[in-house]
Design a protein around this motif. Structure first.
Motif, PDB file in Angstrom:
ATOM      1  N   GLN A   1       0.808  -1.101  -0.041  1.00 34.32           N
ATOM      2  CA  GLN A   1      -0.082   0.053   0.103  1.00 34.32           C
ATOM      3  C   GLN A   1       1.077   1.268  -0.040  1.00 34.32           C
ATOM      4  OE1 GLN A   1      -3.777   0.832   2.502  1.00 34.32           O
ATOM      5  NE2 GLN A   1      -2.284   1.297   3.770  1.00 34.32           N
ATOM      6  N   ASP A   2       0.586   2.214  -0.688  1.00 40.41           N
ATOM      7  CA  ASP A   2       1.234   3.650  -0.971  1.00 40.41           C
ATOM      8  C   ASP A   2       2.553   3.295  -1.513  1.00 40.41           C
ATOM      9  OD1 ASP A   2      -0.698   5.178   0.121  1.00 40.41           O
ATOM     10  OD2 ASP A   2      -0.111   4.513   2.265  1.00 40.41           O
ATOM     11  N   PRO A   3       2.772   2.860  -2.920  1.00 36.30           N
ATOM     12  CA  PRO A   3       1.731   2.657  -3.737  1.00 36.30           C
ATOM     13  C   PRO A   3       1.050   1.263  -3.450  1.00 36.30           C
ATOM     14  CG  PRO A   3       3.662   2.377  -4.772  1.00 36.30           C
ATOM     15  CD  PRO A   3       4.062   2.628  -3.392  1.00 36.30           C
ATOM     16  N   TRP A   4      -0.119   1.099  -3.980  1.00 34.27           N
ATOM     17  CA  TRP A   4      -0.711  -0.087  -4.106  1.00 34.27           C
ATOM     18  C   TRP A   4      -0.099  -0.835  -5.266  1.00 34.27           C
ATOM     19  CZ3 TRP A   4      -4.463  -1.984  -0.839  1.00 34.27           C
ATOM     20  CH2 TRP A   4      -5.178  -1.313  -0.057  1.00 34.27           C
ATOM     21  N   MET A   5       0.064  -2.073  -4.655  1.00 26.28           N
ATOM     22  CA  MET A   5       0.963  -3.070  -5.599  1.00 26.28           C
ATOM     23  C   MET A   5       0.063  -4.453  -5.464  1.00 26.28           C
ATOM     24  SD  MET A   5       4.880  -2.282  -5.174  1.00 26.28           S
ATOM     25  CE  MET A   5       5.329  -3.425  -6.492  1.00 26.28           C
ATOM     26  N   SER A   6       0.184  -5.303  -6.663  1.00 29.60           N
ATOM     27  CA  SER A   6      -0.552  -6.700  -6.728  1.00 29.60           C
ATOM     28  C   SER A   6       0.589  -7.590  -7.273  1.00 29.60           C
ATOM     29  CB  SER A   6      -1.634  -6.337  -7.499  1.00 29.60           C
ATOM     30  OG  SER A   6      -2.349  -7.742  -7.509  1.00 29.60           O
ATOM     31  N   ILE A   7       0.055  -8.535  -7.852  1.00 35.84           N
ATOM     32  CA  ILE A   7       0.783  -9.672  -8.467  1.00 35.84           C
ATOM     33  C   ILE A   7       0.263  -9.816 -10.096  1.00 35.84           C
ATOM     34  CG2 ILE A   7       1.631 -10.743  -6.388  1.00 35.84           C
ATOM     35  CD1 ILE A   7      -0.668 -12.718  -7.145  1.00 35.84           C
ATOM     36  N   SER A   8       1.240 -10.579 -10.753  1.00 32.81           N
ATOM     37  CA  SER A   8       0.857 -10.708 -11.951  1.00 32.81           C
ATOM     38  C   SER A   8       0.414 -12.094 -12.128  1.00 32.81           C
ATOM     39  CB  SER A   8       1.753 -10.635 -13.081  1.00 32.81           C
ATOM     40  OG  SER A   8       2.743 -11.442 -12.926  1.00 32.81           O
ATOM     41  N   GLU A   9      -0.394 -12.829 -13.327  1.00 32.46           N
ATOM     42  CA  GLU A   9      -0.634 -14.061 -13.263  1.00 32.46           C
ATOM     43  C   GLU A   9       0.726 -14.937 -13.391  1.00 32.46           C
ATOM     44  OE1 GLU A   9      -4.520 -14.095 -16.242  1.00 32.46           O
ATOM     45  OE2 GLU A   9      -2.884 -12.821 -16.766  1.00 32.46           O
TER      46      GLU A   9
ATOM     47  N   ALA B   1      -0.236 -16.400  -7.727  1.00 31.18           N
ATOM     48  CA  ALA B   1      -1.068 -16.268  -8.742  1.00 31.18           C
ATOM     49  C   ALA B   1      -1.384 -18.162  -8.953  1.00 31.18           C
ATOM     50  CB  ALA B   1      -0.896 -15.692  -9.820  1.00 31.18           C
ATOM     51  N   ARG B   2      -0.175 -18.754  -9.004  1.00 27.39           N
ATOM     52  CA  ARG B   2      -0.463 -20.104  -9.515  1.00 27.39           C
ATOM     53  C   ARG B   2      -1.067 -21.028  -8.335  1.00 27.39           C
ATOM     54  NH1 ARG B   2       3.536 -20.003 -13.027  1.00 27.39           N
ATOM     55  NH2 ARG B   2       2.714 -18.780 -15.040  1.00 27.39           N
ATOM     56  N   MET B   3      -0.694 -20.584  -6.995  1.00 30.37           N
ATOM     57  CA  MET B   3      -1.390 -21.057  -5.891  1.00 30.37           C
ATOM     58  C   MET B   3      -2.832 -21.006  -6.006  1.00 30.37           C
ATOM     59  SD  MET B   3       0.533 -22.676  -3.328  1.00 30.37           S
ATOM     60  CE  MET B   3       0.274 -22.133  -1.656  1.00 30.37           C
ATOM     61  N   LEU B   4      -3.275 -19.667  -6.144  1.00 33.29           N
ATOM     62  CA  LEU B   4      -4.737 -19.508  -6.381  1.00 33.29           C
ATOM     63  C   LEU B   4      -5.307 -19.950  -7.275  1.00 33.29           C
ATOM     64  CD1 LEU B   4      -4.611 -15.300  -5.817  1.00 33.29           C
ATOM     65  CD2 LEU B   4      -5.244 -17.350  -3.854  1.00 33.29           C
ATOM     66  N   GLU B   5      -4.871 -20.424  -8.249  1.00 26.96           N
ATOM     67  CA  GLU B   5      -5.306 -21.213  -9.450  1.00 26.96           C
ATOM     68  C   GLU B   5      -5.738 -22.670  -9.070  1.00 26.96           C
ATOM     69  OE1 GLU B   5      -2.757 -21.346 -12.919  1.00 26.96           O
ATOM     70  OE2 GLU B   5      -3.097 -19.072 -13.423  1.00 26.96           O
ATOM     71  N   GLU B   6      -5.018 -23.117  -8.069  1.00 30.12           N
ATOM     72  CA  GLU B   6      -5.315 -24.483  -7.550  1.00 30.12           C
ATOM     73  C   GLU B   6      -6.786 -24.567  -6.926  1.00 30.12           C
ATOM     74  OE1 GLU B   6      -3.518 -27.127  -7.855  1.00 30.12           O
ATOM     75  OE2 GLU B   6      -1.594 -26.436  -8.586  1.00 30.12           O
ATOM     76  N   ILE B   7      -7.235 -23.326  -6.550  1.00 28.95           N
ATOM     77  CA  ILE B   7      -8.693 -23.717  -6.168  1.00 28.95           C
ATOM     78  C   ILE B   7      -9.766 -22.825  -6.820  1.00 28.95           C
ATOM     79  CG2 ILE B   7      -7.947 -23.822  -3.751  1.00 28.95           C
ATOM     80  CD1 ILE B   7      -8.370 -20.838  -2.899  1.00 28.95           C
ATOM     81  N   GLY B   8      -9.312 -22.581  -8.210  1.00 35.25           N
ATOM     82  CA  GLY B   8      -9.946 -21.960  -9.158  1.00 35.25           C
ATOM     83  C   GLY B   8     -10.260 -20.656  -8.933  1.00 35.25           C
ATOM     84  N   TRP B   9      -9.114 -19.699  -8.215  1.00 31.79           N
ATOM     85  CA  TRP B   9      -9.313 -18.127  -8.348  1.00 31.79           C
ATOM     86  C   TRP B   9      -8.185 -17.884  -9.205  1.00 31.79           C
ATOM     87  CZ3 TRP B   9      -9.332 -17.173  -2.586  1.00 31.79           C
ATOM     88  CH2 TRP B   9     -10.619 -17.491  -1.897  1.00 31.79           C
ATOM     89  N   ARG B  10      -8.414 -16.563  -9.944  1.00 33.29           N
ATOM     90  CA  ARG B  10      -7.486 -15.814 -10.842  1.00 33.29           C
ATOM     91  C   ARG B  10      -7.346 -14.721 -10.593  1.00 33.29           C
ATOM     92  NH1 ARG B  10      -9.416 -12.743 -14.827  1.00 33.29           N
ATOM     93  NH2 ARG B  10      -7.719 -13.173 -16.206  1.00 33.29           N
ATOM     94  N   VAL B  11      -6.166 -13.951 -10.842  1.00 37.05           N
ATOM     95  CA  VAL B  11      -5.942 -12.563 -10.513  1.00 37.05           C
ATOM     96  C   VAL B  11      -6.310 -11.611 -11.774  1.00 37.05           C
ATOM     97  CG1 VAL B  11      -4.236 -13.227  -8.783  1.00 37.05           C
ATOM     98  CG2 VAL B  11      -3.396 -12.712 -11.147  1.00 37.05           C
ATOM     99  N   PRO B  12      -6.892 -10.529 -11.621  1.00 34.87           N
ATOM    100  CA  PRO B  12      -7.215  -9.704 -12.685  1.00 34.87           C
ATOM    101  C   PRO B  12      -5.850  -9.267 -13.593  1.00 34.87           C
ATOM    102  CG  PRO B  12      -6.983  -8.470 -10.935  1.00 34.87           C
ATOM    103  CD  PRO B  12      -6.994  -9.663 -10.399  1.00 34.87           C
ATOM    104  N   PRO B  13      -5.876  -8.949 -14.974  1.00 38.18           N
ATOM    105  CA  PRO B  13      -4.700  -8.645 -15.678  1.00 38.18           C
ATOM    106  C   PRO B  13      -4.106  -7.254 -15.369  1.00 38.18           C
ATOM    107  CG  PRO B  13      -6.475  -8.738 -17.186  1.00 38.18           C
ATOM    108  CD  PRO B  13      -6.962  -9.605 -15.679  1.00 38.18           C
ATOM    109  N   LEU B  14      -3.113  -6.809 -15.044  1.00 45.59           N
ATOM    110  CA  LEU B  14      -2.742  -5.613 -14.605  1.00 45.59           C
ATOM    111  C   LEU B  14      -1.545  -5.196 -15.209  1.00 45.59           C
ATOM    112  CD1 LEU B  14      -3.266  -5.705 -10.763  1.00 45.59           C
ATOM    113  CD2 LEU B  14      -4.667  -4.713 -12.360  1.00 45.59           C
ATOM    114  N   GLY B  15      -1.209  -5.860 -16.429  1.00 41.90           N
ATOM    115  CA  GLY B  15      -0.054  -5.565 -17.257  1.00 41.90           C
ATOM    116  C   GLY B  15       1.128  -6.464 -17.350  1.00 41.90           C
TER     117      GLY B  15
END
Length: 259
Positions: free
Chosen positions: A159-167, A172-186
């Motif tokens: 936070q400050d600045p807000w930061m996320s992760i890419s696919e 992100a690959r951990m989240l994919e194991e339960i059917g969750w994906r992250v939004p494309p942010l570049g």
């Protein structure tokens, strides 16, 4: 026998290795494979297993390492990670450390290759094989867990600045194991972003990680009121630490899937 790291460098097994680990999650794995006595240096972020690492000298952080301290420890092997450590620093260390073992797990099952690499290079093949068997058992349980509806979840790491992760990241690959994906942010692996109506409309919820930024339940409650979407605080170690902690991470994913 020879073992190949993430950059394709071939390493011979060395039972007498003196190891400096600049990767917290791999420091834990090395200790769990019975190599604590050969780990002669670690970062200040290498905090697991707590009682064991207290006896291992600190050499700075993952990015601001103390070159002179490492030189005095006379390691034969340096364990690094492409995401966590900076290449110019590693290049400096390579001038006097004979063997640089580079790691780069990108998905949960890459932990098997990681354990075999560490167990092979440092002559703990039996322990690595036992660890891999435990991982396979946990992974099978995760695969058998019923998955809910697919979700698009914004995973926040700062936070400050807000930061996320890419696919293209381990988280992100951990989240994919339960059917969750992250939004494309570049194309950037750890992108900065701005909150917008369009971004919020495109997600089902937000995950605030407990590390590297120390998000808390208070942050989650405030953000949920602000954006009108579910916000969940998640354990960053469970989501991002490969190696030993990935066993607990797989269990943690099963709990998230139920929620």
């Amino acid at each position: 026998m020879a073992y190949t790291d993430a950059l394709g460098t071939v390493h011979q097994a060395d039972p007498q290795a003196r190891i400096v680990s600049l990767v917290p999650s791999i420091t834990e794995l090395l200790c769990d494979l019975g190599l604590a006595a050969q780990v002669v240096g670690r970062t200040g972020f290498c905090i697991h297993p707590h009682d064991v690492v207290q006896g291992i000298p600190k050499v700075g952080g993952t990015k601001d390492v103390n070159i002179d301290k490492i030189r005095k420890l006379a390691p034969t092997h340096l364990v690094v990670n492409i995401d966590e450590n900076e290449k110019p620093t590693v290049d400096l260390l390579a001038e006097f450390v004979p063997h640089i073992v580079v790691t780069h797990p990108l998905r949960p099952r890459d932990n098997l290759e990681l354990a075999r690499l560490m167990g092979g290079v440092f002559c703990r093949e039996r322990q690595a094989a036992e660890w891999c068997a435990a991982f396979e058992a946990e992974y099978a349980l995760l695969q058998a867990t019923p998955k809910g509806q697919p979700q698009t979840m914004l995973y926040c790491i700062w936070q400050d600045p807000w930061m996320s992760i890419s696919e293209d990241t381990y988280i992100a690959r951990m989240l994919e194991e339960i059917g969750w994906r992250v939004p494309p942010l570049g194309e950037v692996r750890y992108p900065e972003f701005r909150w917008s109506a369009e971004l919020i409309a495109g997600i089902d919820g937000v995950l605030l990680s407990s590390e590297p930024y120390r998000f808390t339940e208070a942050h989650a409650d405030a953000l949920e009121k602000q954006i009108g979407k579910p916000v969940l605080l998640v354990d960053g170690e469970m989501m991002s630490w490969y190696g030993s902690r990935s066993l607990q991470g797989l269990k943690y994913l099963r709990e998230l899937a139920r929620r």
